[in-house]
Scaffold this motif. Structure first.
Motif, PDB file in Angstrom:
ATOM      1  N   ILE A   1      -4.472 -55.505  18.271  1.00  0.00           N
ATOM      2  CA  ILE A   1      -5.019 -56.022  17.169  1.00  0.00           C
ATOM      3  C   ILE A   1      -6.435 -55.676  17.072  1.00  0.00           C
ATOM      4  O   ILE A   1      -7.132 -56.191  17.883  1.00  0.00           O
ATOM      5  N   ASP A   2      -7.011 -54.701  16.207  1.00  0.00           N
ATOM      6  CA  ASP A   2      -8.421 -54.335  16.146  1.00  0.00           C
ATOM      7  C   ASP A   2      -9.171 -55.241  15.062  1.00  0.00           C
ATOM      8  O   ASP A   2      -8.535 -55.602  14.271  1.00  0.00           O
ATOM      9  N   ASP A   3     -10.390 -55.577  15.698  1.00  0.00           N
ATOM     10  CA  ASP A   3     -11.346 -56.272  14.535  1.00  0.00           C
ATOM     11  C   ASP A   3     -10.819 -57.308  14.102  1.00  0.00           C
ATOM     12  O   ASP A   3     -10.555 -57.779  12.781  1.00  0.00           O
ATOM     13  N   ILE A   4     -10.522 -58.450  15.099  1.00  0.00           N
ATOM     14  CA  ILE A   4      -9.840 -59.721  14.597  1.00  0.00           C
ATOM     15  C   ILE A   4     -10.672 -60.604  13.800  1.00  0.00           C
ATOM     16  O   ILE A   4     -10.209 -61.462  13.109  1.00  0.00           O
TER      17      ILE A   4
ATOM     18  N   LYS B   1     -14.609 -50.087  21.098  1.00  0.00           N
ATOM     19  CA  LYS B   1     -13.545 -50.953  21.253  1.00  0.00           C
ATOM     20  C   LYS B   1     -12.381 -50.368  20.646  1.00  0.00           C
ATOM     21  O   LYS B   1     -11.418 -50.461  21.400  1.00  0.00           O
ATOM     22  N   THR B   2     -12.311 -49.436  19.512  1.00  0.00           N
ATOM     23  CA  THR B   2     -11.065 -48.994  19.015  1.00  0.00           C
ATOM     24  C   THR B   2     -10.617 -47.861  19.993  1.00  0.00           C
ATOM     25  O   THR B   2      -9.625 -47.816  20.327  1.00  0.00           O
ATOM     26  N   HIS B   3     -11.815 -47.091  20.509  1.00  0.00           N
ATOM     27  CA  HIS B   3     -11.143 -46.259  21.516  1.00  0.00           C
ATOM     28  C   HIS B   3     -10.448 -46.770  22.691  1.00  0.00           C
ATOM     29  O   HIS B   3      -9.509 -46.273  22.991  1.00  0.00           O
TER      30      HIS B   3
HETATM   31 MG    MG Z   1     -13.485 -50.331  15.902  1.00  0.00          MG
END
Ligand code: MG
Ligand code: ADP
Length: 449
Positions: free
Chosen positions: A212-215, A156-158
Protein backbone atom coordinates in the motif's frame (compact mmCIF):
# COMPACT_ATOMS: atom_id res chain seq x y z
CA UNK A 1 3.42 -35.21 37.97
CA UNK A 2 0.40 -34.80 35.69
CA UNK A 3 0.82 -35.78 32.05
CA UNK A 4 -0.25 -32.88 30.00
CA UNK A 5 -0.25 -32.14 26.30
CA UNK A 6 1.53 -29.10 24.86
CA UNK A 7 -1.51 -27.61 23.12
CA UNK A 8 -3.80 -27.99 26.11
CA UNK A 9 -1.25 -26.53 28.48
CA UNK A 10 -0.64 -23.58 26.20
CA UNK A 11 -4.32 -22.86 25.61
CA UNK A 12 -5.23 -22.89 29.26
CA UNK A 13 -2.23 -20.76 30.17
CA UNK A 14 -3.06 -18.21 27.51
CA UNK A 15 -6.61 -18.02 28.80
CA UNK A 16 -5.35 -17.26 32.29
CA UNK A 17 -2.99 -14.63 30.99
CA UNK A 18 -5.84 -13.14 28.97
CA UNK A 19 -7.59 -12.28 32.20
CA UNK A 20 -4.58 -10.20 33.16
CA UNK A 21 -3.52 -8.54 29.91
CA UNK A 22 -6.83 -8.22 28.12
CA UNK A 23 -8.22 -9.46 24.83
CA UNK A 24 -6.40 -7.09 22.59
CA UNK A 25 -2.89 -7.97 23.78
CA UNK A 26 -3.77 -11.63 23.77
CA UNK A 27 -5.01 -11.55 20.19
CA UNK A 28 -2.03 -9.49 19.18
CA UNK A 29 0.78 -11.41 20.80
CA UNK A 30 -0.39 -14.85 21.73
CA UNK A 31 -2.94 -15.87 19.17
CA UNK A 32 -0.39 -16.20 16.34
CA UNK A 33 1.65 -18.58 18.52
CA UNK A 34 1.27 -22.37 18.39
CA UNK A 35 2.52 -24.85 20.95
CA UNK A 36 4.67 -27.49 19.26
CA UNK A 37 5.98 -29.87 21.91
CA UNK A 38 6.32 -30.30 25.61
CA UNK A 39 9.42 -32.34 26.30
CA UNK A 40 11.66 -32.58 29.34
CA UNK A 41 9.93 -29.68 30.98
CA UNK A 42 10.38 -27.39 27.97
CA UNK A 43 7.43 -26.05 26.04
CA UNK A 44 8.40 -25.18 22.47
CA UNK A 45 6.36 -22.45 20.82
CA UNK A 46 6.18 -21.66 17.15
CA UNK A 47 6.17 -17.93 16.36
CA UNK A 48 5.78 -16.25 12.99
CA UNK A 49 8.89 -14.12 13.37
CA UNK A 50 11.42 -12.73 15.73
CA UNK A 51 9.26 -9.75 16.61
CA UNK A 52 6.91 -12.13 18.31
CA UNK A 53 9.52 -14.04 20.26
CA UNK A 54 11.24 -10.82 21.31
CA UNK A 55 7.97 -9.13 22.13
CA UNK A 56 6.63 -12.05 24.12
CA UNK A 57 9.89 -12.52 26.00
CA UNK A 58 10.05 -8.89 26.90
CA UNK A 59 6.45 -8.54 27.93
CA UNK A 60 5.11 -11.82 29.17
CA UNK A 61 7.84 -14.42 29.64
CA UNK A 62 8.06 -14.11 33.42
CA UNK A 63 4.35 -14.25 33.91
CA UNK A 64 3.94 -17.10 31.42
CA UNK A 65 6.49 -19.22 33.22
CA UNK A 66 4.78 -18.74 36.51
CA UNK A 67 1.33 -19.51 35.07
CA UNK A 68 2.71 -22.57 33.28
CA UNK A 69 4.14 -23.83 36.55
CA UNK A 70 0.74 -23.37 38.14
CA UNK A 71 -1.07 -25.17 35.34
CA UNK A 72 1.34 -28.07 34.98
CA UNK A 73 2.33 -28.47 38.58
CA UNK A 74 6.02 -28.38 37.83
CA UNK A 75 8.65 -25.99 36.48
CA UNK A 76 8.37 -25.38 32.72
CA UNK A 77 10.86 -23.63 30.47
CA UNK A 78 10.00 -21.82 27.23
CA UNK A 79 11.64 -22.19 23.89
CA UNK A 80 10.73 -20.29 20.73
CA UNK A 81 11.02 -21.50 17.22
CA UNK A 82 10.61 -19.02 14.38
CA UNK A 83 8.64 -20.46 11.55
CA UNK A 84 10.33 -19.37 8.37
CA UNK A 85 8.82 -22.07 6.34
CA UNK A 86 6.58 -20.42 3.82
CA UNK A 87 5.79 -23.48 1.79
CA UNK A 88 2.35 -23.68 3.24
CA UNK A 89 1.55 -20.18 2.10
CA UNK A 90 3.56 -19.83 -1.05
CA UNK A 91 4.58 -23.14 -2.57
CA UNK A 92 7.58 -21.94 -4.57
CA UNK A 93 8.74 -25.12 -6.22
CA UNK A 94 5.33 -26.10 -7.42
CA UNK A 95 5.46 -25.64 -11.19
CA UNK A 96 2.44 -23.65 -12.21
CA UNK A 97 1.26 -22.55 -15.61
CA UNK A 98 1.74 -18.82 -15.57
CA UNK A 99 -1.74 -17.63 -16.38
CA UNK A 100 -4.20 -19.94 -14.74
CA UNK A 101 -3.94 -19.63 -10.96
CA UNK A 102 -4.24 -15.88 -10.94
CA UNK A 103 -6.70 -15.44 -13.71
CA UNK A 104 -9.73 -15.24 -11.46
CA UNK A 105 -8.06 -12.62 -9.36
CA UNK A 106 -7.87 -9.05 -10.59
CA UNK A 107 -4.37 -8.11 -9.57
CA UNK A 108 -2.71 -4.80 -9.95
CA UNK A 109 -0.31 -3.99 -12.67
CA UNK A 110 3.25 -3.75 -11.53
CA UNK A 111 5.57 -1.51 -13.45
CA UNK A 112 8.12 -3.91 -14.96
CA UNK A 113 10.72 -1.17 -15.12
CA UNK A 114 10.73 -0.74 -11.36
CA UNK A 115 13.04 -3.53 -10.32
CA UNK A 116 15.87 -3.93 -7.84
CA UNK A 117 18.29 -3.96 -10.74
CA UNK A 118 17.21 -0.58 -11.97
CA UNK A 119 17.37 0.89 -8.47
CA UNK A 120 20.70 2.56 -7.77
CA UNK A 121 22.06 1.89 -4.29
CA UNK A 122 23.55 4.67 -2.21
CA UNK A 123 23.96 5.45 1.47
CA UNK A 124 20.63 7.24 1.41
CA UNK A 125 18.64 4.15 0.49
CA UNK A 126 20.87 1.16 1.29
CA UNK A 127 18.89 -0.18 4.22
CA UNK A 128 15.50 0.40 2.64
CA UNK A 129 16.54 -1.42 -0.49
CA UNK A 130 18.29 -4.32 1.24
CA UNK A 131 15.26 -4.91 3.43
CA UNK A 132 12.97 -4.75 0.43
CA UNK A 133 15.02 -7.34 -1.39
CA UNK A 134 15.15 -9.68 1.54
CA UNK A 135 11.38 -9.40 1.96
CA UNK A 136 10.79 -10.26 -1.65
CA UNK A 137 12.67 -13.53 -1.18
CA UNK A 138 10.77 -14.66 1.88
CA UNK A 139 7.66 -12.54 2.31
CA UNK A 140 5.72 -12.67 5.54
CA UNK A 141 8.60 -13.84 7.68
CA UNK A 142 11.02 -11.39 9.13
CA UNK A 143 10.17 -7.83 8.32
CA UNK A 144 6.47 -7.60 8.66
CA UNK A 145 4.97 -5.09 8.31
CA UNK A 146 7.58 -3.14 6.43
CA UNK A 147 7.28 0.64 6.38
CA UNK A 148 9.28 2.72 3.90
CA UNK A 149 9.15 6.42 4.43
CA UNK A 150 10.77 9.45 2.84
CA UNK A 151 10.09 12.59 0.85
CA UNK A 152 8.46 12.61 -2.52
CA UNK A 153 10.47 11.47 -5.52
CA UNK A 154 13.02 9.41 -3.63
CA UNK A 155 12.07 5.94 -4.82
CA UNK A 156 9.41 4.59 -2.45
CA UNK A 157 7.04 3.59 -5.21
CA UNK A 158 9.91 2.15 -7.20
CA UNK A 159 10.92 -0.08 -4.30
CA UNK A 160 7.37 -1.26 -3.69
CA UNK A 161 6.98 -2.32 -7.30
CA UNK A 162 10.39 -3.97 -7.13
CA UNK A 163 9.21 -6.02 -4.15
CA UNK A 164 6.05 -6.98 -6.00
CA UNK A 165 7.89 -7.92 -9.18
CA UNK A 166 10.40 -9.96 -7.28
CA UNK A 167 7.84 -11.77 -5.10
CA UNK A 168 6.01 -12.79 -8.24
CA UNK A 169 9.21 -14.10 -9.72
CA UNK A 170 10.22 -16.08 -6.66
CA UNK A 171 6.71 -17.24 -5.82
CA UNK A 172 4.70 -17.43 -9.01
CA UNK A 173 1.51 -18.38 -7.22
CA UNK A 174 1.61 -15.65 -4.65
CA UNK A 175 -1.18 -13.14 -4.83
CA UNK A 176 0.48 -9.77 -4.83
CA UNK A 177 -1.45 -6.54 -4.82
CA UNK A 178 0.02 -3.08 -5.20
CA UNK A 179 -2.36 -0.22 -4.55
CA UNK A 180 -2.30 3.32 -3.29
CA UNK A 181 -4.12 4.19 -0.12
CA UNK A 182 -6.19 6.66 -2.14
CA UNK A 183 -7.30 3.85 -4.36
CA UNK A 184 -8.02 1.71 -1.34
CA UNK A 185 -10.24 4.46 0.09
CA UNK A 186 -12.12 4.87 -3.19
CA UNK A 187 -12.61 1.17 -3.62
CA UNK A 188 -13.87 0.89 -0.09
CA UNK A 189 -16.35 3.72 -0.55
CA UNK A 190 -17.62 2.17 -3.77
CA UNK A 191 -17.96 -1.20 -2.07
CA UNK A 192 -19.98 0.35 0.74
CA UNK A 193 -22.24 2.16 -1.71
CA UNK A 194 -22.85 -0.98 -3.76
CA UNK A 195 -23.27 -3.29 -0.84
CA UNK A 196 -20.20 -5.25 -1.84
CA UNK A 197 -18.24 -4.91 1.29
CA UNK A 198 -17.92 -8.65 1.76
CA UNK A 199 -16.38 -9.08 -1.67
CA UNK A 200 -14.05 -6.19 -0.97
CA UNK A 201 -12.90 -7.80 2.26
CA UNK A 202 -12.54 -11.23 0.75
CA UNK A 203 -10.41 -9.85 -2.03
CA UNK A 204 -8.00 -8.06 0.26
CA UNK A 205 -7.87 -10.82 2.78
CA UNK A 206 -6.95 -13.45 0.26
CA UNK A 207 -3.66 -11.76 -0.56
CA UNK A 208 -0.22 -13.08 0.15
CA UNK A 209 1.46 -9.74 -0.20
CA UNK A 210 -0.21 -6.34 0.08
CA UNK A 211 1.72 -3.24 -0.97
CA UNK A 212 0.00 0.00 0.00
CA UNK A 213 1.58 3.18 -1.27
CA UNK A 214 1.31 6.62 0.32
CA UNK A 215 -0.51 5.60 3.43
CA UNK A 216 -0.58 9.20 4.61
CA UNK A 217 -3.73 9.60 2.51
CA UNK A 218 -5.55 7.38 4.96
CA UNK A 219 -5.08 9.88 7.72
CA UNK A 220 -8.37 11.33 8.88
CA UNK A 221 -10.42 8.99 6.70
CA UNK A 222 -12.03 7.32 9.66
CA UNK A 223 -13.98 4.46 8.23
CA UNK A 224 -11.44 3.57 5.59
CA UNK A 225 -8.77 3.65 8.21
CA UNK A 226 -10.72 1.21 10.34
CA UNK A 227 -11.20 -1.02 7.36
CA UNK A 228 -7.53 -0.93 6.57
CA UNK A 229 -6.74 -1.70 10.17
CA UNK A 230 -8.88 -4.83 10.03
CA UNK A 231 -7.47 -5.89 6.69
CA UNK A 232 -4.04 -5.32 8.10
CA UNK A 233 -4.75 -7.48 11.13
CA UNK A 234 -6.31 -10.25 9.11
CA UNK A 235 -3.30 -10.40 6.80
CA UNK A 236 -0.81 -10.03 9.57
CA UNK A 237 -2.42 -12.78 11.60
CA UNK A 238 -2.14 -15.15 8.71
CA UNK A 239 1.50 -14.12 8.26
CA UNK A 240 1.05 -12.43 4.95
CA UNK A 241 3.46 -9.73 3.96
CA UNK A 242 2.40 -6.11 4.29
CA UNK A 243 4.45 -3.23 2.94
CA UNK A 244 3.41 0.38 3.28
CA UNK A 245 5.02 3.61 2.24
CA UNK A 246 4.52 7.05 3.62
CA UNK A 247 5.94 10.53 3.41
CA UNK A 248 6.54 10.46 7.16
CA UNK A 249 7.59 8.08 9.90
CA UNK A 250 4.92 6.19 11.86
CA UNK A 251 5.55 8.47 14.83
CA UNK A 252 4.57 11.47 12.72
CA UNK A 253 1.43 9.87 11.36
CA UNK A 254 -0.92 11.35 13.91
CA UNK A 255 -3.85 11.56 13.86
CA UNK A 256 -3.71 8.12 12.30
CA UNK A 257 -5.19 5.77 14.80
CA UNK A 258 -2.80 4.82 17.60
CA UNK A 259 -3.42 1.11 17.29
CA UNK A 260 -2.53 1.21 13.62
CA UNK A 261 0.57 3.28 14.24
CA UNK A 262 1.82 0.96 16.93
CA UNK A 263 1.29 -2.00 14.68
CA UNK A 264 3.30 -0.32 11.96
CA UNK A 265 6.02 0.37 14.47
CA UNK A 266 6.47 -3.24 15.48
CA UNK A 267 7.51 -4.11 12.03
CA UNK A 268 10.54 -2.85 10.28
CA UNK A 269 10.79 0.84 9.47
CA UNK A 270 13.34 2.19 7.00
CA UNK A 271 13.67 5.66 5.58
CA UNK A 272 15.00 6.91 2.27
CA UNK A 273 16.91 10.15 2.30
CA UNK A 274 17.82 12.42 -0.59
CA UNK A 275 20.69 10.85 -2.54
CA UNK A 276 24.21 12.21 -2.20
CA UNK A 277 26.12 13.52 -5.20
CA UNK A 278 27.68 10.18 -6.17
CA UNK A 279 24.34 8.46 -6.06
CA UNK A 280 22.75 11.21 -8.13
CA UNK A 281 25.46 10.81 -10.73
CA UNK A 282 25.03 7.04 -10.73
CA UNK A 283 21.26 7.39 -11.16
CA UNK A 284 21.70 9.73 -14.12
CA UNK A 285 24.26 7.44 -15.74
CA UNK A 286 22.08 4.41 -15.30
CA UNK A 287 19.03 6.13 -16.67
CA UNK A 288 20.95 7.49 -19.68
CA UNK A 289 22.50 4.10 -20.39
CA UNK A 290 19.12 2.44 -20.15
CA UNK A 291 17.83 4.75 -22.85
CA UNK A 292 20.96 4.48 -24.97
CA UNK A 293 21.42 8.16 -24.55
CA UNK A 294 25.01 9.34 -24.49
CA UNK A 295 25.47 12.30 -22.18
CA UNK A 296 28.87 13.90 -21.61
CA UNK A 297 30.18 13.76 -18.05
CA UNK A 298 30.21 17.52 -17.58
CA UNK A 299 26.49 17.67 -18.28
CA UNK A 300 25.81 14.79 -15.91
CA UNK A 301 27.79 16.53 -13.22
CA UNK A 302 26.03 19.79 -13.86
CA UNK A 303 22.59 18.21 -13.45
CA UNK A 304 23.62 16.14 -10.44
CA UNK A 305 25.01 19.13 -8.63
CA UNK A 306 22.02 21.35 -9.41
CA UNK A 307 19.10 19.06 -8.59
CA UNK A 308 19.49 17.67 -5.13
CA UNK A 309 16.34 16.65 -3.46
CA UNK A 310 14.25 14.69 -5.90
CA UNK A 311 15.15 11.82 -8.19
CA UNK A 312 12.14 12.41 -10.38
CA UNK A 313 13.32 15.97 -11.07
CA UNK A 314 16.76 14.59 -11.80
CA UNK A 315 15.35 12.24 -14.39
CA UNK A 316 13.17 15.02 -15.76
CA UNK A 317 16.27 17.02 -16.69
CA UNK A 318 17.65 14.12 -18.67
CA UNK A 319 14.36 13.66 -20.49
CA UNK A 320 14.28 17.31 -21.46
CA UNK A 321 17.79 17.28 -22.81
CA UNK A 322 17.13 14.14 -24.74
CA UNK A 323 13.99 15.57 -26.31
CA UNK A 324 15.87 18.69 -27.24
CA UNK A 325 18.72 16.79 -28.75
CA UNK A 326 16.36 14.60 -30.75
CA UNK A 327 14.78 17.74 -32.15
CA UNK A 328 17.98 19.49 -33.16
CA UNK A 329 20.05 16.39 -33.88
CA UNK A 330 23.11 18.00 -32.34
CA UNK A 331 25.29 16.91 -29.48
CA UNK A 332 24.66 19.48 -26.75
CA UNK A 333 27.35 21.57 -25.14
CA UNK A 334 27.31 22.22 -21.44
CA UNK A 335 26.32 25.85 -21.99
CA UNK A 336 23.47 24.85 -24.19
CA UNK A 337 22.32 22.28 -21.63
CA UNK A 338 22.50 24.88 -18.92
CA UNK A 339 20.22 27.17 -20.91
CA UNK A 340 17.73 24.44 -21.64
CA UNK A 341 17.56 23.31 -18.05
CA UNK A 342 17.48 26.73 -16.48
CA UNK A 343 13.73 26.85 -16.37
CA UNK A 344 13.19 23.47 -14.81
CA UNK A 345 15.89 24.13 -12.27
CA UNK A 346 14.32 27.38 -11.24
CA UNK A 347 11.16 25.45 -10.59
CA UNK A 348 13.07 23.21 -8.28
CA UNK A 349 14.23 26.05 -6.05
CA UNK A 350 12.07 28.25 -3.91
CA UNK A 351 12.51 31.64 -5.48
CA UNK A 352 9.76 33.97 -4.25
CA UNK A 353 6.72 34.70 -6.37
CA UNK A 354 4.43 37.72 -6.60
CA UNK A 355 1.23 38.10 -4.60
CA UNK A 356 -0.61 39.05 -7.81
CA UNK A 357 0.28 35.69 -9.34
CA UNK A 358 -0.95 33.87 -6.25
CA UNK A 359 -4.22 35.79 -6.28
CA UNK A 360 -4.75 35.18 -9.97
CA UNK A 361 -4.12 31.42 -9.78
CA UNK A 362 -6.17 30.92 -6.62
CA UNK A 363 -9.07 32.98 -8.01
CA UNK A 364 -9.05 30.88 -11.15
CA UNK A 365 -8.96 27.62 -9.23
CA UNK A 366 -11.93 28.60 -7.03
CA UNK A 367 -13.82 30.44 -9.78
CA UNK A 368 -13.96 33.74 -7.96
CA UNK A 369 -12.73 37.21 -8.92
CA UNK A 370 -9.45 38.62 -7.74
CA UNK A 371 -11.40 41.58 -6.44
CA UNK A 372 -13.40 39.20 -4.21
CA UNK A 373 -10.14 38.07 -2.67
CA UNK A 374 -9.41 41.69 -1.87
CA UNK A 375 -12.94 42.39 -0.66
CA UNK A 376 -14.68 41.76 2.63
CA UNK A 377 -17.37 39.23 1.83
CA UNK A 378 -17.49 36.48 4.42
CA UNK A 379 -19.35 33.67 2.71
CA UNK A 380 -17.33 30.48 2.82
CA UNK A 381 -17.10 30.26 -0.96
CA UNK A 382 -15.12 33.47 -0.92
CA UNK A 383 -13.45 33.51 2.47
CA UNK A 384 -11.84 30.09 1.93
CA UNK A 385 -10.05 31.01 -1.30
CA UNK A 386 -9.10 34.32 0.27
CA UNK A 387 -7.52 32.54 3.23
CA UNK A 388 -5.81 30.07 0.94
CA UNK A 389 -4.34 32.94 -1.08
CA UNK A 390 -3.18 34.69 2.10
CA UNK A 391 -1.63 31.51 3.37
CA UNK A 392 0.21 30.93 0.10
CA UNK A 393 1.39 34.54 0.16
CA UNK A 394 2.89 33.88 3.58
CA UNK A 395 4.76 30.77 2.50
CA UNK A 396 5.68 31.69 -1.07
CA UNK A 397 6.66 35.36 -0.88
CA UNK A 398 9.06 37.20 1.33
CA UNK A 399 6.50 39.83 2.29
CA UNK A 400 5.56 40.62 5.89
CA UNK A 401 2.02 39.92 7.05
CA UNK A 402 1.42 43.68 7.06
CA UNK A 403 2.40 43.92 3.39
CA UNK A 404 0.29 40.89 2.55
CA UNK A 405 -2.71 42.42 4.32
CA UNK A 406 -2.22 45.54 2.26
CA UNK A 407 -2.15 43.51 -0.96
CA UNK A 408 -5.50 42.00 0.01
CA UNK A 409 -7.43 45.26 0.03
CA UNK A 410 -5.89 46.77 3.15
CA UNK A 411 -6.54 44.07 5.73
CA UNK A 412 -4.94 43.93 9.13
CA UNK A 413 -1.88 41.74 9.63
CA UNK A 414 -3.74 39.75 12.29
CA UNK A 415 -6.28 38.73 9.63
CA UNK A 416 -3.42 37.37 7.55
CA UNK A 417 -1.96 35.46 10.47
CA UNK A 418 -5.36 34.04 11.32
CA UNK A 419 -5.76 32.81 7.74
CA UNK A 420 -2.32 31.27 7.81
CA UNK A 421 -3.01 29.36 11.00
CA UNK A 422 -6.37 28.16 9.82
CA UNK A 423 -5.08 26.82 6.52
CA UNK A 424 -2.09 25.23 8.22
CA UNK A 425 -4.49 23.31 10.42
CA UNK A 426 -6.61 22.19 7.50
CA UNK A 427 -3.53 21.05 5.62
CA UNK A 428 -2.35 19.05 8.60
CA UNK A 429 -5.72 17.39 9.05
CA UNK A 430 -6.58 16.56 5.48
CA UNK A 431 -4.13 15.12 2.98
CA UNK A 432 -6.51 15.73 0.09
CA UNK A 433 -6.56 19.39 0.96
CA UNK A 434 -2.78 19.29 1.20
CA UNK A 435 -2.71 17.95 -2.34
CA UNK A 436 -4.82 20.88 -3.51
CA UNK A 437 -2.43 23.29 -1.85
CA UNK A 438 0.59 21.56 -3.37
CA UNK A 439 -0.97 21.67 -6.79
CA UNK A 440 -1.74 25.36 -6.38
CA UNK A 441 1.86 26.02 -5.42
CA UNK A 442 3.21 24.36 -8.53
CA UNK A 443 0.63 26.13 -10.71
CA UNK A 444 1.69 29.43 -9.19
CA UNK A 445 5.36 28.73 -9.83
CA UNK A 446 4.57 27.75 -13.39
CA UNK A 447 2.49 30.90 -13.89
CA UNK A 448 5.31 33.01 -12.57
CA UNK A 449 7.73 31.90 -15.25
MG1 MG B 1 5.34 7.29 -4.73
P1 ADP C 1 8.37 8.28 -4.47
O1 ADP C 1 7.39 7.16 -4.57
O2 ADP C 1 9.27 8.18 -3.26
O3 ADP C 1 7.76 9.62 -4.61
P2 ADP C 1 9.31 7.19 -6.97
O4 ADP C 1 9.52 5.77 -6.58
O5 ADP C 1 8.11 7.50 -7.75
O6 ADP C 1 9.38 8.13 -5.69
O7 ADP C 1 10.63 7.67 -7.72
C1 ADP C 1 10.65 8.75 -8.63
C2 ADP C 1 11.48 8.40 -9.82
O8 ADP C 1 12.84 8.29 -9.45
C3 ADP C 1 11.11 7.06 -10.41
O9 ADP C 1 11.20 7.14 -11.82
C4 ADP C 1 12.18 6.12 -9.88
O10 ADP C 1 12.43 5.06 -10.78
C5 ADP C 1 13.37 7.02 -9.75
N1 ADP C 1 14.27 6.63 -8.66
C6 ADP C 1 14.18 6.98 -7.35
N2 ADP C 1 15.18 6.47 -6.65
C7 ADP C 1 15.96 5.80 -7.51
C8 ADP C 1 17.17 5.04 -7.39
N3 ADP C 1 17.80 4.91 -6.22
N4 ADP C 1 17.67 4.48 -8.52
C9 ADP C 1 17.06 4.63 -9.71
N5 ADP C 1 15.93 5.32 -9.89
C10 ADP C 1 15.37 5.90 -8.81
Amino acid sequence: MKTIEAGTLWTSTVERLRAEIGDENTELWLKPVDALTLEDGVLTLKVPNKFFSDGIKERYQKRLISLLRDEAGYEIGLDFRVERDLTRVLPPSDPVPVASPQSDFPLSELNPRYTFDSFVIGESNRLARATAESISKSPGTQYNPYVIYGDVGLGKTHLMHAIGNSVRRHHPRARVLYTTSEHFVNEFITAVQNNQIEAFRARYRSLDCLLIDDIQFLIAKDRSEQEFFHTFNALFDSRKQIVVSSDRSPKEMSPLEKRLVSRLEWGFVADIKPPDLETRIAILRKKAAHEDYVVPDDIILFIASSVKSNVRALEGCLTRLKAFQAMTGEQLSIDHARDILKESMELDDSSPVRVETIQRVVALKYSVDVKDLKGHQRTVSISTPRQVAMYLSCVMTELSSTDIGRAFGGKDHSTVLHARKKIEKMVAADPFFLEIINKLQSDIKAAER
